[in-house]
Design a protein around this motif. Structure first.
Motif, PDB file in Angstrom:
ATOM      1  N   GLU A 173      38.205  36.830 -75.472  1.00 25.85           N
ATOM      2  CA  GLU A 173      37.186  37.175 -76.436  1.00 25.85           C
ATOM      3  C   GLU A 173      37.805  37.908 -77.607  1.00 25.85           C
ATOM      4  OE1 GLU A 173      34.478  39.531 -74.234  1.00 25.85           O
ATOM      5  OE2 GLU A 173      33.274  37.835 -73.602  1.00 25.85           O
ATOM      6  N   PRO A 174      37.520  37.495 -78.839  1.00 26.43           N
ATOM      7  CA  PRO A 174      38.050  38.186 -79.993  1.00 26.43           C
ATOM      8  C   PRO A 174      37.425  39.554 -80.133  1.00 26.43           C
ATOM      9  CG  PRO A 174      36.491  36.509 -80.666  1.00 26.43           C
ATOM     10  CD  PRO A 174      36.686  36.354 -79.203  1.00 26.43           C
ATOM     11  N   GLU A 175      38.215  40.565 -80.396  1.00 25.42           N
ATOM     12  CA  GLU A 175      37.714  41.916 -80.546  1.00 25.42           C
ATOM     13  C   GLU A 175      38.207  42.484 -81.858  1.00 25.42           C
ATOM     14  OE1 GLU A 175      38.307  46.244 -78.378  1.00 25.42           O
ATOM     15  OE2 GLU A 175      38.338  44.420 -77.192  1.00 25.42           O
ATOM     16  N   THR A 176      37.325  43.145 -82.596  1.00 20.98           N
ATOM     17  CA  THR A 176      37.684  43.634 -83.916  1.00 20.98           C
ATOM     18  C   THR A 176      37.147  45.037 -84.111  1.00 20.98           C
ATOM     19  OG1 THR A 176      37.566  41.414 -84.738  1.00 20.98           O
ATOM     20  CG2 THR A 176      37.561  43.143 -86.390  1.00 20.98           C
ATOM     21  N   THR A 177      37.938  45.905 -84.679  1.00 20.35           N
ATOM     22  CA  THR A 177      37.519  47.270 -84.953  1.00 20.35           C
ATOM     23  C   THR A 177      36.915  47.358 -86.330  1.00 20.35           C
ATOM     24  OG1 THR A 177      39.281  48.120 -83.563  1.00 20.35           O
ATOM     25  CG2 THR A 177      38.278  49.650 -85.135  1.00 20.35           C
ATOM     26  N   VAL A 178      35.761  47.988 -86.448  1.00 20.98           N
ATOM     27  CA  VAL A 178      35.115  48.161 -87.740  1.00 20.98           C
ATOM     28  C   VAL A 178      34.753  49.620 -87.919  1.00 20.98           C
ATOM     29  CG1 VAL A 178      34.209  45.833 -87.876  1.00 20.98           C
ATOM     30  CG2 VAL A 178      32.868  47.577 -86.735  1.00 20.98           C
ATOM     31  N   ASN A 179      34.693  50.082 -89.142  1.00 17.96           N
ATOM     32  CA  ASN A 179      34.392  51.466 -89.452  1.00 17.96           C
ATOM     33  C   ASN A 179      32.995  51.600 -90.039  1.00 17.96           C
ATOM     34  OD1 ASN A 179      36.954  52.398 -88.682  1.00 17.96           O
ATOM     35  ND2 ASN A 179      37.799  51.646 -90.622  1.00 17.96           N
ATOM     36  N   ARG A 180      32.086  50.704 -89.680  1.00 19.98           N
ATOM     37  CA  ARG A 180      30.743  50.720 -90.218  1.00 19.98           C
ATOM     38  C   ARG A 180      29.742  50.685 -89.072  1.00 19.98           C
ATOM     39  NH1 ARG A 180      30.529  45.685 -94.092  1.00 19.98           N
ATOM     40  NH2 ARG A 180      30.364  44.805 -92.000  1.00 19.98           N
ATOM     41  N   THR A 181      28.496  50.956 -89.357  1.00 23.27           N
ATOM     42  CA  THR A 181      27.443  50.942 -88.356  1.00 23.27           C
ATOM     43  C   THR A 181      26.428  49.875 -88.698  1.00 23.27           C
ATOM     44  OG1 THR A 181      26.227  52.617 -89.584  1.00 23.27           O
ATOM     45  CG2 THR A 181      27.719  53.384 -87.829  1.00 23.27           C
ATOM     46  N   ASP A 182      26.927  48.692 -89.107  1.00 23.22           N
ATOM     47  CA  ASP A 182      26.050  47.593 -89.460  1.00 23.22           C
ATOM     48  C   ASP A 182      25.258  47.133 -88.241  1.00 23.22           C
ATOM     49  OD1 ASP A 182      28.457  46.003 -91.662  1.00 23.22           O
ATOM     50  OD2 ASP A 182      27.300  47.844 -91.834  1.00 23.22           O
ATOM     51  N   THR A 183      24.151  46.511 -88.492  1.00 24.29           N
ATOM     52  CA  THR A 183      23.402  45.903 -87.408  1.00 24.29           C
ATOM     53  C   THR A 183      24.111  44.651 -86.969  1.00 24.29           C
ATOM     54  OG1 THR A 183      22.065  44.592 -88.914  1.00 24.29           O
ATOM     55  CG2 THR A 183      21.240  46.791 -88.354  1.00 24.29           C
ATOM     56  N   VAL A 184      23.726  44.148 -85.796  1.00 24.63           N
ATOM     57  CA  VAL A 184      24.365  42.960 -85.255  1.00 24.63           C
ATOM     58  C   VAL A 184      24.192  41.784 -86.195  1.00 24.63           C
ATOM     59  CG1 VAL A 184      24.360  41.304 -83.360  1.00 24.63           C
ATOM     60  CG2 VAL A 184      24.083  43.738 -82.886  1.00 24.63           C
ATOM     61  N   ASN A 185      23.018  41.624 -86.739  1.00 22.40           N
ATOM     62  CA  ASN A 185      22.744  40.482 -87.602  1.00 22.40           C
ATOM     63  C   ASN A 185      23.549  40.527 -88.889  1.00 22.40           C
ATOM     64  OD1 ASN A 185      20.915  39.365 -85.828  1.00 22.40           O
ATOM     65  ND2 ASN A 185      19.155  40.413 -86.718  1.00 22.40           N
ATOM     66  N   ASP A 186      23.953  41.744 -89.324  1.00 22.27           N
ATOM     67  CA  ASP A 186      24.766  41.857 -90.526  1.00 22.27           C
ATOM     68  C   ASP A 186      26.188  41.399 -90.275  1.00 22.27           C
ATOM     69  OD1 ASP A 186      22.717  42.801 -92.051  1.00 22.27           O
ATOM     70  OD2 ASP A 186      23.136  44.910 -91.594  1.00 22.27           O
ATOM     71  N   PHE A 219      39.175  26.272 -82.876  1.00 24.49           N
ATOM     72  CA  PHE A 219      39.734  27.587 -83.193  1.00 24.49           C
ATOM     73  C   PHE A 219      38.761  28.394 -84.049  1.00 24.49           C
ATOM     74  CE2 PHE A 219      44.279  26.741 -82.035  1.00 24.49           C
ATOM     75  CZ  PHE A 219      44.483  27.927 -81.352  1.00 24.49           C
ATOM     76  N   SER A 220      38.130  27.725 -85.022  1.00 22.77           N
ATOM     77  CA  SER A 220      37.230  28.426 -85.935  1.00 22.77           C
ATOM     78  C   SER A 220      35.936  28.849 -85.245  1.00 22.77           C
ATOM     79  CB  SER A 220      36.906  27.533 -87.141  1.00 22.77           C
ATOM     80  OG  SER A 220      38.069  27.296 -87.913  1.00 22.77           O
ATOM     81  N   MET A 221      35.552  28.145 -84.178  1.00 27.11           N
ATOM     82  CA  MET A 221      34.376  28.563 -83.421  1.00 27.11           C
ATOM     83  C   MET A 221      34.703  29.736 -82.506  1.00 27.11           C
ATOM     84  SD  MET A 221      32.213  25.125 -82.434  1.00 27.11           S
ATOM     85  CE  MET A 221      33.597  24.082 -81.961  1.00 27.11           C
ATOM     86  N   ALA A 222      35.892  29.722 -81.908  1.00 31.28           N
ATOM     87  CA  ALA A 222      36.284  30.788 -80.986  1.00 31.28           C
ATOM     88  C   ALA A 222      36.777  32.029 -81.724  1.00 31.28           C
ATOM     89  CB  ALA A 222      37.366  30.287 -80.036  1.00 31.28           C
ATOM     90  N   TYR A 223      37.496  31.805 -82.836  1.00 31.47           N
ATOM     91  CA  TYR A 223      38.055  32.913 -83.610  1.00 31.47           C
ATOM     92  C   TYR A 223      37.589  32.751 -85.056  1.00 31.47           C
ATOM     93  CZ  TYR A 223      40.898  33.352 -79.472  1.00 31.47           C
ATOM     94  OH  TYR A 223      41.304  33.497 -78.173  1.00 31.47           O
ATOM     95  N   THR A 224      36.373  33.189 -85.308  1.00 35.42           N
ATOM     96  CA  THR A 224      35.751  32.996 -86.605  1.00 35.42           C
ATOM     97  C   THR A 224      36.399  33.888 -87.656  1.00 35.42           C
ATOM     98  OG1 THR A 224      34.110  34.705 -86.196  1.00 35.42           O
ATOM     99  CG2 THR A 224      33.561  32.470 -85.496  1.00 35.42           C
ATOM    100  N   VAL A 225      36.032  33.627 -88.909  1.00 33.79           N
ATOM    101  CA  VAL A 225      36.479  34.506 -89.993  1.00 33.79           C
ATOM    102  C   VAL A 225      36.045  35.933 -89.705  1.00 33.79           C
ATOM    103  CG1 VAL A 225      36.237  35.006 -92.456  1.00 33.79           C
ATOM    104  CG2 VAL A 225      36.441  32.639 -91.673  1.00 33.79           C
TER     105      VAL A 225
END
Length: 328
Positions: free
Chosen positions: A2-15, A93-99
């Motif tokens: 599963e791709p995991e990414t660190t973000v520094n924001r508190t956006d909603t899931v839909n954002d 690849f683009s479906m599993a590891y999206t932009v």
């Protein structure tokens, strides 16, 4: 994985993305996908299947029927291989590891994904350049066409297109290719790598192709005005003009699919604002959809491709030897 990414924001899931969910300060591919996420993946999977099947039909047609063994069709065959690889490799690849998942976290799979994207995109553009050159000699210098554009020359053009595309794809990854957020510390590097990528991989080849097709258009217009001396000469000229028109449409569709994406990533490093995820994802899939459209263009404009497609789909090729069938 599963791709995991660190973000520094508190956006909603839909954002972020319909298929990702926030977990504290990280977002993961959701274990409980929404209906939108499921429908999105079903749609993209169908797009991948259509891309693979359509380009397989082109590859089989040109490879099997001897009448289609022409320099122009060899270029179309190689371009179809590029589009086939997009459907087989880049789509999954683009479906599993999206932009989305690769914007802030560049692991091995994200680098592989971007490398294939850049390589196959460049290969498509270089093949279109070769096709433009082929059409230039066919229309503008018809007497020298068979001498200057033969199977050996086409083979060299195809080999160089693939080799140069692979070199650029690897170089872009080594140099660093930013298509999303960029902090102040990476601004100069992003400007250099991304700007050079856009200029050499897209803008310069496109300008060259448009110039060639403009020259072809002017010459073809003069030929149409002049009186044809023989019926056979008129027929050949008409066939070449139709082929040129069809391949120019292929170029036009390519530009419609790819220009918005390259404009976005060209402007992105110049600003500190993050491009909305929805915009990046949409433009990314718009570019990939180009690989699906080319076979439909050939089928729509070429009656001989339609006939070849019907023979392949019906399974007629399994019941005899039709390699010498008359298609044109």
């Amino acid at each position: 994985m599963e791709p995991e990414t660190t973000v520094n924001r508190t956006d909603t899931v839909n954002d972020i993305h319909p298929c990702y969910e926030l977990d504290n300060t990280t977002y993961l591919f959701t274990s409980n996908p929404s209906i939108i996420c499921v429908l999105l993946h079903v749609f993209l999977s169908a797009l991948s299947v259509v891309t693979i099947c359509g380009n397989l039909l082109v590859i089989i047609s040109v490879s099997y029927f001897k009448q289609l063994h022409t320099p122009t069709n060899y270029l179309i065959l190689s371009l179809a291989v590029v589009d086939l690889l997009v459907g087989i490799i880049v789509f999954p690849f683009s479906m599993a590891y999206t932009v989305t998942s690769c914007l802030y976290h560049e692991d091995l799979f994200c680098k592989v994904r971007i490398s294939f994207d850049v390589t196959l995109c460049t290969a498509s553009i270089l093949h279109l350049c070769c096709i433009a050159i082929d059409r230039y000699y066919a229309v503008c210098q018809p007497l020298a066409y068979k001498r200057k554009v033969n199977d050996r020359v086409i083979g060299i053009m195809i080999l160089m297109s693939w080799a140069l595309a692979a070199l650029i794809g690897i170089s872009i990854i080594i140099a660093g290719f930013n298509q999303g957020k960029c902090e102040e510390s990476c601004l100069i590097d992003a400007l250099i790598s991304t700007t050079l990528a856009c200029i050499f991989c897209f803008y310069i080849p496109v300008i060259i192709m448009l110039s060639i097709y403009l020259k072809i258009f002017l010459v073809a217009r003069r030929q149409a005005i002049s009186i044809q001396t023989t019926k056979s000469g008129a027929t050949v000229s008409k066939m070449e003009r139709k082929a040129t028109k069809t391949l120019a449409i292929v170029l036009g569709v390519f530009l419609l699919c790819w220009t918005p994406y390259f404009l976005c990533i060209f402007i992105q490093p110049l600003t500190y604002d993050v491009t909305p995820i929805a915009v990046i994802e949409t433009l990314n899939w718009l570019t990939l959809s180009n690989s699906m459209l080319n076979p439909f263009i050939y089928a729509f404009f070429y009656s001989w491709f339609r006939l070849a497609f019907r023979m392949i789909i019906s399974g007629k090729l399994f019941w005899g030897d039709f390699t010498n069938s008359k298609l044109l």
